[in-house]
Design a protein around this motif. Structure first.
Motif, PDB file in Angstrom:
ATOM      1  N   MET A   1      10.376  -0.155 -73.863  1.00  0.00           N
ATOM      2  CA  MET A   1       9.686  -0.460 -74.482  1.00  0.00           C
ATOM      3  C   MET A   1       9.170  -2.157 -74.547  1.00  0.00           C
ATOM      4  SD  MET A   1      12.150  -0.892 -77.690  1.00  0.00           S
ATOM      5  CE  MET A   1      13.080  -1.649 -77.779  1.00  0.00           C
ATOM      6  N   PRO A   2       7.328  -1.641 -74.236  1.00  0.00           N
ATOM      7  CA  PRO A   2       6.940  -2.449 -73.997  1.00  0.00           C
ATOM      8  C   PRO A   2       6.977  -4.022 -73.535  1.00  0.00           C
ATOM      9  CG  PRO A   2       5.578  -0.548 -74.192  1.00  0.00           C
ATOM     10  CD  PRO A   2       7.038  -0.895 -74.288  1.00  0.00           C
ATOM     11  N   LEU A   3       7.224  -3.358 -74.986  1.00  0.00           N
ATOM     12  CA  LEU A   3       7.245  -5.590 -76.170  1.00  0.00           C
ATOM     13  C   LEU A   3       8.581  -6.206 -75.205  1.00  0.00           C
ATOM     14  CD1 LEU A   3       6.136  -7.927 -77.700  1.00  0.00           C
ATOM     15  CD2 LEU A   3       7.530  -6.791 -79.886  1.00  0.00           C
ATOM     16  N   ALA A   4       9.731  -4.761 -75.547  1.00  0.00           N
ATOM     17  CA  ALA A   4      11.209  -5.826 -74.148  1.00  0.00           C
ATOM     18  C   ALA A   4      10.910  -6.598 -73.260  1.00  0.00           C
ATOM     19  CB  ALA A   4      11.822  -5.261 -74.658  1.00  0.00           C
ATOM     20  N   ARG A   5       9.679  -5.561 -72.676  1.00  0.00           N
ATOM     21  CA  ARG A   5       8.981  -6.334 -71.274  1.00  0.00           C
ATOM     22  C   ARG A   5       8.329  -7.223 -70.945  1.00  0.00           C
ATOM     23  NH1 ARG A   5      11.275  -6.316 -65.866  1.00  0.00           N
ATOM     24  NH2 ARG A   5       9.834  -6.309 -64.374  1.00  0.00           N
ATOM     25  N   PHE A   6       7.727  -7.375 -71.708  1.00  0.00           N
ATOM     26  CA  PHE A   6       7.051  -8.629 -71.998  1.00  0.00           C
ATOM     27  C   PHE A   6       8.122  -9.547 -72.195  1.00  0.00           C
ATOM     28  CE2 PHE A   6       4.500 -11.572 -74.351  1.00  0.00           C
ATOM     29  CZ  PHE A   6       3.887 -11.770 -73.200  1.00  0.00           C
ATOM     30  N   GLU A   7       8.659  -9.142 -72.928  1.00  0.00           N
ATOM     31  CA  GLU A   7       9.388 -10.872 -73.028  1.00  0.00           C
ATOM     32  C   GLU A   7      10.250 -10.871 -72.342  1.00  0.00           C
ATOM     33  OE1 GLU A   7      11.781  -9.497 -76.734  1.00  0.00           O
ATOM     34  OE2 GLU A   7      10.397  -9.915 -78.547  1.00  0.00           O
ATOM     35  N   PHE A  12      11.714 -14.967 -68.441  1.00  0.00           N
ATOM     36  CA  PHE A  12      11.746 -15.174 -66.948  1.00  0.00           C
ATOM     37  C   PHE A  12      10.802 -15.986 -66.327  1.00  0.00           C
ATOM     38  CE2 PHE A  12      10.807 -13.895 -61.944  1.00  0.00           C
ATOM     39  CZ  PHE A  12      12.677 -14.557 -61.320  1.00  0.00           C
ATOM     40  N   SER A  13       9.593 -16.243 -66.834  1.00  0.00           N
ATOM     41  CA  SER A  13       8.738 -16.825 -65.611  1.00  0.00           C
ATOM     42  C   SER A  13       8.788 -18.169 -66.179  1.00  0.00           C
ATOM     43  CB  SER A  13       7.094 -16.553 -66.553  1.00  0.00           C
ATOM     44  OG  SER A  13       6.709 -16.879 -67.990  1.00  0.00           O
ATOM     45  N   VAL A  14       8.728 -18.425 -68.246  1.00  0.00           N
ATOM     46  CA  VAL A  14       9.433 -19.809 -68.647  1.00  0.00           C
ATOM     47  C   VAL A  14      10.665 -20.212 -67.594  1.00  0.00           C
ATOM     48  CG1 VAL A  14       9.920 -21.601 -70.429  1.00  0.00           C
ATOM     49  CG2 VAL A  14       8.350 -19.605 -70.447  1.00  0.00           C
ATOM     50  N   GLN A  15      11.835 -19.954 -67.865  1.00  0.00           N
ATOM     51  CA  GLN A  15      12.656 -20.457 -66.923  1.00  0.00           C
ATOM     52  C   GLN A  15      12.670 -20.667 -65.325  1.00  0.00           C
ATOM     53  OE1 GLN A  15      15.981 -17.416 -67.409  1.00  0.00           O
ATOM     54  NE2 GLN A  15      15.769 -18.032 -69.612  1.00  0.00           N
ATOM     55  N   THR A  16      11.427 -19.750 -64.968  1.00  0.00           N
ATOM     56  CA  THR A  16      11.175 -20.452 -63.656  1.00  0.00           C
ATOM     57  C   THR A  16      10.472 -21.241 -63.555  1.00  0.00           C
ATOM     58  OG1 THR A  16      11.175 -18.473 -63.505  1.00  0.00           O
ATOM     59  CG2 THR A  16      10.236 -19.812 -61.758  1.00  0.00           C
ATOM     60  N   LEU A  17       9.388 -21.867 -64.491  1.00  0.00           N
ATOM     61  CA  LEU A  17       8.209 -22.682 -64.303  1.00  0.00           C
ATOM     62  C   LEU A  17       9.236 -24.428 -64.960  1.00  0.00           C
ATOM     63  CD1 LEU A  17       5.604 -23.840 -63.924  1.00  0.00           C
ATOM     64  CD2 LEU A  17       5.233 -23.427 -66.801  1.00  0.00           C
ATOM     65  N   ALA A  18      10.529 -23.715 -65.866  1.00  0.00           N
ATOM     66  CA  ALA A  18      10.666 -25.296 -66.383  1.00  0.00           C
ATOM     67  C   ALA A  18      11.898 -25.093 -65.313  1.00  0.00           C
ATOM     68  CB  ALA A  18      10.990 -24.900 -67.539  1.00  0.00           C
ATOM     69  N   THR A  19      12.163 -24.276 -64.361  1.00  0.00           N
ATOM     70  CA  THR A  19      13.832 -24.627 -63.380  1.00  0.00           C
ATOM     71  C   THR A  19      15.035 -24.899 -63.986  1.00  0.00           C
ATOM     72  OG1 THR A  19      13.128 -27.908 -62.950  1.00  0.00           O
ATOM     73  CG2 THR A  19      11.404 -26.156 -61.288  1.00  0.00           C
ATOM     74  N   ILE A  20      14.756 -24.231 -64.953  1.00  0.00           N
ATOM     75  CA  ILE A  20      16.278 -23.843 -66.258  1.00  0.00           C
ATOM     76  C   ILE A  20      17.317 -23.632 -64.880  1.00  0.00           C
ATOM     77  CG2 ILE A  20      17.486 -22.764 -68.339  1.00  0.00           C
ATOM     78  CD1 ILE A  20      14.880 -23.292 -69.649  1.00  0.00           C
ATOM     79  N   PHE A  34      13.543 -17.671 -77.362  1.00  0.00           N
ATOM     80  CA  PHE A  34      12.253 -18.864 -78.012  1.00  0.00           C
ATOM     81  C   PHE A  34      12.659 -19.921 -77.707  1.00  0.00           C
ATOM     82  CE2 PHE A  34      11.019 -14.153 -79.900  1.00  0.00           C
ATOM     83  CZ  PHE A  34       9.226 -14.324 -79.385  1.00  0.00           C
ATOM     84  N   LEU A  35      14.220 -20.552 -78.414  1.00  0.00           N
ATOM     85  CA  LEU A  35      14.795 -22.008 -78.358  1.00  0.00           C
ATOM     86  C   LEU A  35      14.058 -22.705 -77.071  1.00  0.00           C
ATOM     87  CD1 LEU A  35      15.436 -24.556 -80.448  1.00  0.00           C
ATOM     88  CD2 LEU A  35      17.074 -23.586 -79.628  1.00  0.00           C
ATOM     89  N   VAL A  36      14.630 -21.890 -76.021  1.00  0.00           N
ATOM     90  CA  VAL A  36      14.551 -22.128 -74.606  1.00  0.00           C
ATOM     91  C   VAL A  36      13.296 -22.516 -74.082  1.00  0.00           C
ATOM     92  CG1 VAL A  36      14.867 -21.856 -72.075  1.00  0.00           C
ATOM     93  CG2 VAL A  36      17.260 -21.811 -73.856  1.00  0.00           C
ATOM     94  N   ALA A  37      12.453 -21.695 -74.674  1.00  0.00           N
ATOM     95  CA  ALA A  37      10.949 -21.599 -74.516  1.00  0.00           C
ATOM     96  C   ALA A  37      10.279 -22.421 -74.591  1.00  0.00           C
ATOM     97  CB  ALA A  37      10.813 -20.105 -74.343  1.00  0.00           C
ATOM     98  N   ILE A  38      10.318 -22.271 -76.084  1.00  0.00           N
ATOM     99  CA  ILE A  38       9.773 -23.934 -76.619  1.00  0.00           C
ATOM    100  C   ILE A  38      10.166 -25.427 -76.461  1.00  0.00           C
ATOM    101  CG2 ILE A  38       9.210 -24.990 -78.458  1.00  0.00           C
ATOM    102  CD1 ILE A  38       9.307 -22.876 -80.050  1.00  0.00           C
TER     103      ILE A  38
END
Length: 81
Positions: A1-7, A12-20, A34-38
Motif C-alpha cells: 500500500m502506498p499510504l503505508a509506505r509513505f507513513e 522514519f524521517s521525523v525520528q531521524t530529524l529529531a534524533t529520537i 503521530f504523537l511522537v511526530a508532533i
C-alpha cells in the motif's frame, strides 16, 4: 500500500530529524507514531521560535536620558551657527 509506505518514510524521517533513535522502545500504533511526530516537530521548532523572543526581551536598549522642555542654543568652543 502506498499510504503505508509513505507513513513509514514520514515517521522514519521525523525520528531521524529529531534524533529520537531506533531502539527497541518504538511506537507501535499509528496514533502513537503521530504523537511522537508532533512532539518531535514541536520540540524542534519550539526553541528556534522562542529564542528570538527571549533575546529581544532582554536585549532591549534602555537609555537613561532626560530631556528638557527648553533648548539652549549657543556657540560652543568658538563654533557657532
Amino acid at each position: 500500500m502506498p499510504l503505508a509506505r509513505f507513513e513509514d518514510c514520514f515517521f522514519f524521517s521525523v525520528q531521524t530529524l529529531a534524533t529520537i533513535g531506533y531502539g527497541k522502545l518504538t511506537p507501535n500504533t499509528r496514533v502513537a507514531n503521530f504523537l511522537v511526530a508532533i512532539e518531535a516537530l514541536v520540540g524542534l521548532l519550539g526553541l528556534p521560535s522562542s529564542a528570538p523572543l527571549l533575546f529581544a526581551r532582554f536585549a532591549r536598549p534602555t537609555a537613561k536620558i532626560s530631556f528638557s522642555r527648553n533648548a539652549l542654543v549657543a556657540p560652543y568652543q568658538d563654533v557657532g551657527p
